[in-house]
Design a protein around this motif. Structure first.
Motif, PDB file in Angstrom:
ATOM      1  N   VAL A  32       0.837  -1.201   0.000  1.00 28.31           N
ATOM      2  CA  VAL A  32       0.000   0.000   0.000  1.00 28.31           C
ATOM      3  C   VAL A  32       0.871   1.250   0.000  1.00 28.31           C
ATOM      4  O   VAL A  32       0.609   2.203  -0.753  1.00 28.31           O
ATOM      5  N   ALA A  33       1.901   1.256   0.837  1.00 30.91           N
ATOM      6  CA  ALA A  33       2.788   2.420   0.893  1.00 30.91           C
ATOM      7  C   ALA A  33       3.504   2.636  -0.438  1.00 30.91           C
ATOM      8  O   ALA A  33       3.646   3.779  -0.904  1.00 30.91           O
ATOM      9  N   ALA A  34       3.949   1.563  -1.079  1.00 23.41           N
ATOM     10  CA  ALA A  34       4.637   1.683  -2.365  1.00 23.41           C
ATOM     11  C   ALA A  34       3.692   2.179  -3.454  1.00 23.41           C
ATOM     12  O   ALA A  34       4.070   2.995  -4.306  1.00 23.41           O
ATOM     13  N   MET A  35       2.448   1.700  -3.429  1.00 21.03           N
ATOM     14  CA  MET A  35       1.461   2.142  -4.425  1.00 21.03           C
ATOM     15  C   MET A  35       1.153   3.622  -4.264  1.00 21.03           C
ATOM     16  O   MET A  35       1.059   4.352  -5.263  1.00 21.03           O
ATOM     17  N   GLN A  36       0.995   4.059  -3.027  1.00 20.68           N
ATOM     18  CA  GLN A  36       0.716   5.480  -2.816  1.00 20.68           C
ATOM     19  C   GLN A  36       1.918   6.333  -3.202  1.00 20.68           C
ATOM     20  O   GLN A  36       1.763   7.444  -3.728  1.00 20.68           O
ATOM     21  N   THR A  37       3.115   5.808  -2.964  1.00 17.77           N
ATOM     22  CA  THR A  37       4.324   6.529  -3.371  1.00 17.77           C
ATOM     23  C   THR A  37       4.354   6.719  -4.882  1.00 17.77           C
ATOM     24  O   THR A  37       4.682   7.813  -5.384  1.00 17.77           O
ATOM     25  N   MET A  38       4.001   5.678  -5.619  1.00 23.18           N
ATOM     26  CA  MET A  38       3.974   5.774  -7.072  1.00 23.18           C
ATOM     27  C   MET A  38       2.928   6.796  -7.534  1.00 23.18           C
ATOM     28  O   MET A  38       3.154   7.513  -8.522  1.00 23.18           O
ATOM     29  N   HIS A  39       1.806   6.877  -6.835  1.00 21.39           N
ATOM     30  CA  HIS A  39       0.802   7.869  -7.215  1.00 21.39           C
ATOM     31  C   HIS A  39       1.321   9.281  -6.985  1.00 21.39           C
ATOM     32  O   HIS A  39       1.135  10.167  -7.835  1.00 21.39           O
ATOM     33  N   VAL A  40       1.986   9.500  -5.853  1.00 21.15           N
ATOM     34  CA  VAL A  40       2.502  10.833  -5.547  1.00 21.15           C
ATOM     35  C   VAL A  40       3.582  11.231  -6.547  1.00 21.15           C
ATOM     36  O   VAL A  40       3.656  12.384  -6.983  1.00 21.15           O
ATOM     37  N   ILE A  41       4.415  10.261  -6.943  1.00 15.53           N
ATOM     38  CA  ILE A  41       5.511  10.561  -7.872  1.00 15.53           C
ATOM     39  C   ILE A  41       4.999  10.786  -9.290  1.00 15.53           C
ATOM     40  O   ILE A  41       5.396  11.742  -9.968  1.00 15.53           O
TER      41      ILE A  41
END
Length: 406
Positions: A32-41
């Protein structure tokens, strides 16, 4: 009824059920944290929808699982007063830190993440889920510190029949700690990766909406699964060096060479070779299987084939079976010691009426089994509904989810 057997069965049942929640939570929070990071980037909507969907399933598992952890804390004081009396000065430190971080820090940041959608800047909101992940792994670390002391007691001295902590640093550098902790992390990532791949496969077979979410999720799951699987196998074999040095009887039982290996009264039950072989075989099957399926993602071939998707759905429960078997090997293999070479299990059990233990066992197991059933029912319910069932990021009365803002 045998008091010791009932107490051990109660702890084995409740700990096994609780560990199923832990293994999934530790892996899923990283996804979940990695997916949200990809969205922010990247700003891509697909990553936001992935975060919302898998984040919903993570919160369900965490919320139900944390209740089972309360039972574990209560059970130690109830059934194992001898362990608390002799080693409480040592075990109290890591267990207190685990409770503080798990029930205060981790839960607080998770609450802020849940209710902070569209209220907090994107980077602040993203940092919260990474703090949740970090707190989860710190919690697992302190649990393994305590468990490693049971496997190989260090940093203490006996005074008037009680173990007194003399070297906290020795607990953190325990030879039985590092490899076991890395093995746990690898197993958790493998469990979650198959969970993600299996659910994604189910949605892709249905050919419903949000296919882009589940195609990408399937790729993520198939990328992480073999990494977690082969890492778990590696750290599992590395641990054999520690076991051979400090717990030779356990290694003999695992390898099926227990006969003639020292005092039989100090040997674990020979049947632990069965869960050991199951754990090992499942790890190999899942690791190599997901690696081969990963190759099929090249060029998108796997999305044009139905058989691999069905297999991934069928493989979903296998890592849960493997982690349960691994727990049995680690804990039962320590018998008849509850603290290796220091305190025998029959000396650690509380002096209770067997009938009382039987009744409490029935109550605990019923409650935890019901929670497990409810957890997987809720997960299945929300997983079947797809991305539309995720509510994170939508304000009251809204049907569209707003992107995270900076």
């Amino acid at each position: 009824m045998d008091l010791l057997l009932l107490s051990r069965l109660q702890f084995a049942a409740t700990a096994s059920i609780h560990f199923l929640f832990v293994a999934l939570s530790l892996g899923l929070v990283v996804f979940v944290a990695a997916m949200q990071t990809m969205h922010v980037i990247t700003g891509k909507d697909v990553y936001l929808r992935m975060t919302r969907f898998w984040g919903t399933l993570y919160v369900i598992n965490y919320a139900v699982g944390i209740i089972t952890g309360l039972v574990m804390e209560f059970q130690i004081g109830l059934n194992w007063s001898g362990l608390v009396k002799v080693t409480g000065d040592v075990l109290g430190v890591p267990l207190a830190l685990e409770t503080l971080i798990g029930f205060v820090v981790e839960a607080t940041f998770l609450g802020m993440w849940i209710f902070g959608w569209n209220r907090l800047p994107a980077l602040v909101h993203l940092s919260l889920i990474w703090l949740v992940a970090a707190a989860g792994y710190v919690t697992a670390f302190w649990i393994m510190v305590a468990n490693s002391f049971l496997q190989h007691p260090v940093g203490y001295e006996m005074r008037e029949g009680q173990a007194r902590l003399t070297d906290a640093g020795a607990l953190l550098t325990n030879p039985a700690l590092t490899d076991a902790f890395l093995h746990l992390i690898s197993a958790a990532l493998l469990t979650c990766a198959l969970f993600v791949a299996g659910i994604s496969s189910w949605h892709l077979l249905r050919r419903g909406a949000d296919a882009d979410v589940f195609r990408r999720s399937l790729r993520w799951g198939l990328l992480v699964a073999p990494l977690g699987g082969f890492s778990a196998i590696h750290w599992g074999f590395v641990q054999e060096n520690v076991v051979e040095r400090y717990q030779p009887m356990k290694l003999a039982a695992m390898s099926g060479t227990l006969g003639g290996s020292g005092d039989a009264s100090l040997a674990p039950p020979s049947w632990i070779i069965v869960p050991f072989e199951i754990m090992k075989d499942v790890a190999y099957v899942v690791s190599w299987g997901t690696f081969l399926f990963l190759l099929l993602t090249i060029g998108g071939r796997i999305f044009r084939m139905r058989f691999p998707l069905y297999l991934l759905i069928g493989m979903l429960p296998l890592p849960f079976l493997a982690v349960s078997m691994g727990w049995l090997v680690r804990e039962v293999g320590r018998q008849p010691w509850v603290v290796w070479g220091v305190l025998r299990t029959d000396q650690a059990v509380s002096d209770l009426e067997p009938t009382a233990v039987a009744l409490s066992s029935a109550g605990f197991v019923t409650v935890l089994a019901s929670l497990a059933v409810m957890d997987y029912w809720l997960i299945a319910k929300f997983a079947r509904r797809g991305v539309s069932a995720a509510t994170f990021g939508a304000a009251a009365g809204e049907t569209e989810v707003r992107p995270l803002r900076f």
